[in-house]
Design a protein around this motif. Structure first.
Motif, PDB file in Angstrom:
ATOM      1  N   VAL A   1       0.622  -1.236   0.042  1.00  0.00           N
ATOM      2  CA  VAL A   1      -0.083  -0.067  -0.208  1.00  0.00           C
ATOM      3  C   VAL A   1       0.698   1.380  -0.036  1.00  0.00           C
ATOM      4  O   VAL A   1       1.852   1.431   0.836  1.00  0.00           O
ATOM      5  CB  VAL A   1      -1.204  -0.286   1.167  1.00  0.00           C
ATOM      6  CG1 VAL A   1      -1.857   1.574   1.285  1.00  0.00           C
ATOM      7  CG2 VAL A   1      -1.804  -1.650   1.582  1.00  0.00           C
ATOM      8  N   ILE A   2       0.490   2.141  -0.997  1.00  0.00           N
ATOM      9  CA  ILE A   2       1.683   3.475  -0.778  1.00  0.00           C
ATOM     10  C   ILE A   2       0.830   4.291   0.198  1.00  0.00           C
ATOM     11  O   ILE A   2       1.275   5.219  -0.063  1.00  0.00           O
ATOM     12  CB  ILE A   2       2.125   3.451  -2.908  1.00  0.00           C
ATOM     13  CG1 ILE A   2       2.420   2.627  -3.331  1.00  0.00           C
ATOM     14  CG2 ILE A   2       2.605   4.883  -2.379  1.00  0.00           C
ATOM     15  CD1 ILE A   2       2.898   2.189  -4.353  1.00  0.00           C
ATOM     16  N   GLN A   3      -0.660   4.473  -0.510  1.00  0.00           N
ATOM     17  CA  GLN A   3      -1.405   5.441  -0.406  1.00  0.00           C
ATOM     18  C   GLN A   3      -2.838   4.759  -0.034  1.00  0.00           C
ATOM     19  O   GLN A   3      -3.114   4.106  -0.819  1.00  0.00           O
ATOM     20  CB  GLN A   3      -1.519   5.845  -0.792  1.00  0.00           C
ATOM     21  CG  GLN A   3      -2.016   8.173  -0.813  1.00  0.00           C
ATOM     22  CD  GLN A   3      -2.143   9.033  -1.750  1.00  0.00           C
ATOM     23  OE1 GLN A   3      -1.778   8.656  -3.110  1.00  0.00           O
ATOM     24  NE2 GLN A   3      -2.765   9.910  -2.388  1.00  0.00           N
ATOM     25  N   SER A   4      -3.579   5.414   1.457  1.00  0.00           N
ATOM     26  CA  SER A   4      -5.263   5.145   1.170  1.00  0.00           C
ATOM     27  C   SER A   4      -5.652   6.477   1.511  1.00  0.00           C
ATOM     28  O   SER A   4      -5.346   7.730   1.688  1.00  0.00           O
ATOM     29  CB  SER A   4      -4.719   4.439   3.149  1.00  0.00           C
ATOM     30  OG  SER A   4      -4.011   2.838   2.696  1.00  0.00           O
ATOM     31  N   SER A   5      -7.058   5.979   0.701  1.00  0.00           N
ATOM     32  CA  SER A   5      -7.779   7.404   0.880  1.00  0.00           C
ATOM     33  C   SER A   5      -9.094   7.274   0.791  1.00  0.00           C
ATOM     34  O   SER A   5      -9.823   6.189   0.550  1.00  0.00           O
ATOM     35  CB  SER A   5      -7.539   8.144  -0.791  1.00  0.00           C
ATOM     36  OG  SER A   5      -7.328   7.329  -2.058  1.00  0.00           O
ATOM     37  N   ALA A   6     -10.093   8.097   1.049  1.00  0.00           N
ATOM     38  CA  ALA A   6     -11.400   7.814   1.153  1.00  0.00           C
ATOM     39  C   ALA A   6     -11.607   8.023  -0.652  1.00  0.00           C
ATOM     40  O   ALA A   6     -13.050   6.832  -0.984  1.00  0.00           O
ATOM     41  CB  ALA A   6     -12.382   8.647   2.094  1.00  0.00           C
ATOM     42  N   GLU A   7     -11.132   8.327  -1.096  1.00  0.00           N
ATOM     43  CA  GLU A   7     -11.262   8.835  -2.910  1.00  0.00           C
ATOM     44  C   GLU A   7     -10.436   8.073  -3.775  1.00  0.00           C
ATOM     45  O   GLU A   7      -9.672   7.834  -3.136  1.00  0.00           O
ATOM     46  CB  GLU A   7     -12.100  10.202  -3.322  1.00  0.00           C
ATOM     47  CG  GLU A   7     -13.026  11.105  -2.381  1.00  0.00           C
ATOM     48  CD  GLU A   7     -12.827  12.784  -2.840  1.00  0.00           C
ATOM     49  OE1 GLU A   7     -11.938  13.300  -3.504  1.00  0.00           O
ATOM     50  OE2 GLU A   7     -13.719  13.504  -2.179  1.00  0.00           O
ATOM     51  N   ARG A   8     -11.202   7.417  -5.145  1.00  0.00           N
ATOM     52  CA  ARG A   8     -10.490   6.919  -6.544  1.00  0.00           C
ATOM     53  C   ARG A   8      -9.232   7.711  -6.291  1.00  0.00           C
ATOM     54  O   ARG A   8      -9.714   9.246  -6.851  1.00  0.00           O
ATOM     55  CB  ARG A   8     -11.393   6.316  -6.951  1.00  0.00           C
ATOM     56  CG  ARG A   8     -10.417   5.647  -8.412  1.00  0.00           C
ATOM     57  CD  ARG A   8     -11.198   5.241  -9.238  1.00  0.00           C
ATOM     58  NE  ARG A   8     -10.958   4.787 -10.547  1.00  0.00           N
ATOM     59  CZ  ARG A   8     -11.250   4.404 -11.470  1.00  0.00           C
ATOM     60  NH1 ARG A   8     -12.870   4.121 -11.605  1.00  0.00           N
ATOM     61  NH2 ARG A   8     -10.563   3.804 -12.856  1.00  0.00           N
ATOM     62  N   PRO A   9      -7.955   6.596  -6.446  1.00  0.00           N
ATOM     63  CA  PRO A   9      -6.289   8.050  -7.107  1.00  0.00           C
ATOM     64  C   PRO A   9      -7.390   8.146  -8.639  1.00  0.00           C
ATOM     65  O   PRO A   9      -7.495   7.363  -9.040  1.00  0.00           O
ATOM     66  CB  PRO A   9      -6.046   6.899  -6.614  1.00  0.00           C
ATOM     67  CG  PRO A   9      -6.413   6.156  -5.141  1.00  0.00           C
ATOM     68  CD  PRO A   9      -7.176   5.764  -5.916  1.00  0.00           C
TER      69      PRO A   9
END
Length: 349
Positions: A244-252
Motif C-alpha cells: 500500500v502506497i497511499q490510502s484515501s477515501a476517494e479513488r486516486p
C-alpha cells in the motif's frame, strides 16, 4: 828461402799492427829489428801489411762494448766523485707520532679496501634488500594513508544527500540518518542505514554512495503504483507487490481499480499487475477496471465501456502493441470488445 840467424818471426798481430814505416823499411832493405807488439787504440784504425805484399788495406777494429760500464769508457768526473751520495732516511729516524700517523693511514686504507671488496661481493643481496625495502615502504605508506583516511576528522560525515525521493519527503530520510553524522565515511554503519530506510514502505530500493571528503549520497527508487484496491474504508493505492502506497477515501485519479477476489497475494492479482505494467502510458490512462480471478482470465474495461479480453499475462508486450493498433483503427465507442487473447488473430466484437 833460408832465414838469417837470430831472426825470430813476429807474431801475426804484430805484423798487422805495423804501420807504413815498417813496410817502407822492409822494402828499403833495412835490417829487420826485433818486432814489438803494438796495441791498437780503442776505436782507432790501424793499417798493417806483410813484407810480402805491397798493397795494404786499413783494418777497422770494433768499437767498445756498448754495455760496458761507463767507468771503462771514460774517466770519472772529479767533481762528481767529490760530492757525497744522497742517503735515504733510516727507519731509526721515524718518530712515534709519525709511526702513529702511518698506522692510522694504513688502517684507513685497509678498511676502505675491505669495504670495497664487501660491496663488490654483496651487490646482489643489496639489490634484493633495496627491492624489499621499497615494497615495504610502499605498503607502509598505503596503510598510513588508509588509517589517516579512516580516522581523520577531515573524512567525517557532514552532509546526507537524498536523490529520487518524490512521495517520501527527503527531509524525513535525512532525519532518520542523523545518527551517522560525524562518523568517518569508511566507518558508516550501513546496517543501521538499511534498518532506518526499510521503515519507509514507499522505498522499493536504494543505493548509497560515499563522496569524499564528507558527503553520503542516498539514491532512492520509490514504489510505482499500478492500481487501487477497493476496501471498506475507501481505496488503497498499491504497487505490483501489493504494498500500500497511499490510502484515501476517494479513488486516486489516473489509476484503475483492481478487482482481485483472492486478495493481493493471489495469482490473479499478480497477473493483473503484470498486464497493467506492460500497457503503454496512453492506454493505461484510459483504464477503468482490471478484473482477474485467475492467471488466464484477465479482463480490462476502458473508459467508455469497451472491454478487452486479455487472457493470460504471457506475451503481454505483443498484446499491448496489437491493442494499440486496434484502438487506432477502431476507436473506443465504435467497438464493444477487443479480444487479444490470441494476438496473432485478434477479434473485434
Amino acid at each position: 828461402m833460408k832465414r838469417p840467424e837470430g831472426y825470430d818471426r813476429p807474431p801475426a798481430g804484430a805484423e798487422r799492427a805495423a804501420g807504413p814505416k815498417t813496410t817502407a823499411a822492409k822494402s828499403a832493405g833495412a835490417k829487420p829489428a826485433a818486432a814489438k807488439t803494438a796495441r791498437p787504440k780503442p776505436g782507432g784504425r790501424q793499417s798493417s801489411g806483410h813484407s810480402d805484399h805491397t798493397n795494404t788495406e786499413p783494418i777497422t777494429f770494433p768499437a767498445a762494448d756498448p754495455i760496458a760500464p761507463v767507468s771503462r769508457l771514460r774517466a770519472p768526473d772529479s767533481s762528481l766523485s767529490s760530492a757525497p751520495a744522497p742517503t735515504e732516511p733510516r727507519d731509526s729516524a721515524l718518530t712515534p707520532a709519525g709511526a702513529r700517523r702511518k698506522l692510522r693511514a694504513a688502517r684507513r686504507a685497509r678498511k676502505l679496501y675491505e669495504r670495497e671488496e664487501v660491496r663488490r661481493f654483496t651487490w646482489r643481496s643489496r639489490r634484493r634488500r633495496n627491492v624489499w625495502l621499497a615494497a615495504l615502504g610502499t605498503l607502509a605508506a598505503l596503510v598510513a594513508f588508509v588509517l589517516v583516511g579512516t580516522f581523520s576528522p577531515l573524512m567525517a560525515l557532514h552532509t546526507i544527500e537524498v536523490v529520487g525521493a518524490n512521495r517520501v519527503p527527503a527531509e524525513k530520510i535525512r532525519s532518520a540518518l542523523d545518527d551517522q553524522l560525524g562518523t568517518p565515511l569508511p566507518l558508516v554503519d550501513f546496517d543501521a542505514v538499511k534498518k532506518e530506510l526499510s521503515a519507509f514502505t514507499l522505498i522499493q530500493s536504494y543505493v548509497t554512495e560515499s563522496r569524499p571528503p564528507n558527503t553520503l549520497v542516498v539514491r532512492v527508487v520509490e514504489r510505482e503504483p499500478v492500481g487501487a484496491l477497493v476496501t471498506e474504508s475507501g481505496f488503497d493505492l498499491v504497487d505490483a507487490a501489493g504494498v500500500v502506497i497511499q490510502s484515501s477515501a476517494e479513488r486516486p485519479a489516473g489509476y484503475a481499480t483492481i478487482d482481485a477476489r483472492a486478495g493481493v497475494g493471489s495469482a490473479g492479482f499478480r497477473a493483473a499487475a503484470a498486464v497493467i505494467a506492460a500497457l503503454p502510458a496512453d492506454i493505461r490512462s484510459t483504464l477503468d477496471t482490471v478484473t482477474a480471478a485467475t492467471t488466464d482470465d484477465v479482463t480490462l474495461t476502458l473508459v467508455g465501456g469497451a472491454r478487452v479480453v486479455w487472457g493470460s499475462a504471457e506475451k503481454s508486450d505483443f498484446k499491448a502493441v496489437v491493442l494499440a493498433a486496434l484502438i487506432v483503427s477502431h476507436p473506443v465507442g465504435s467497438v464493444g470488445e477487443y479480444d487479444v487473447s490470441s494476438p496473432d488473430s485478434a477479434v473485434l466484437r
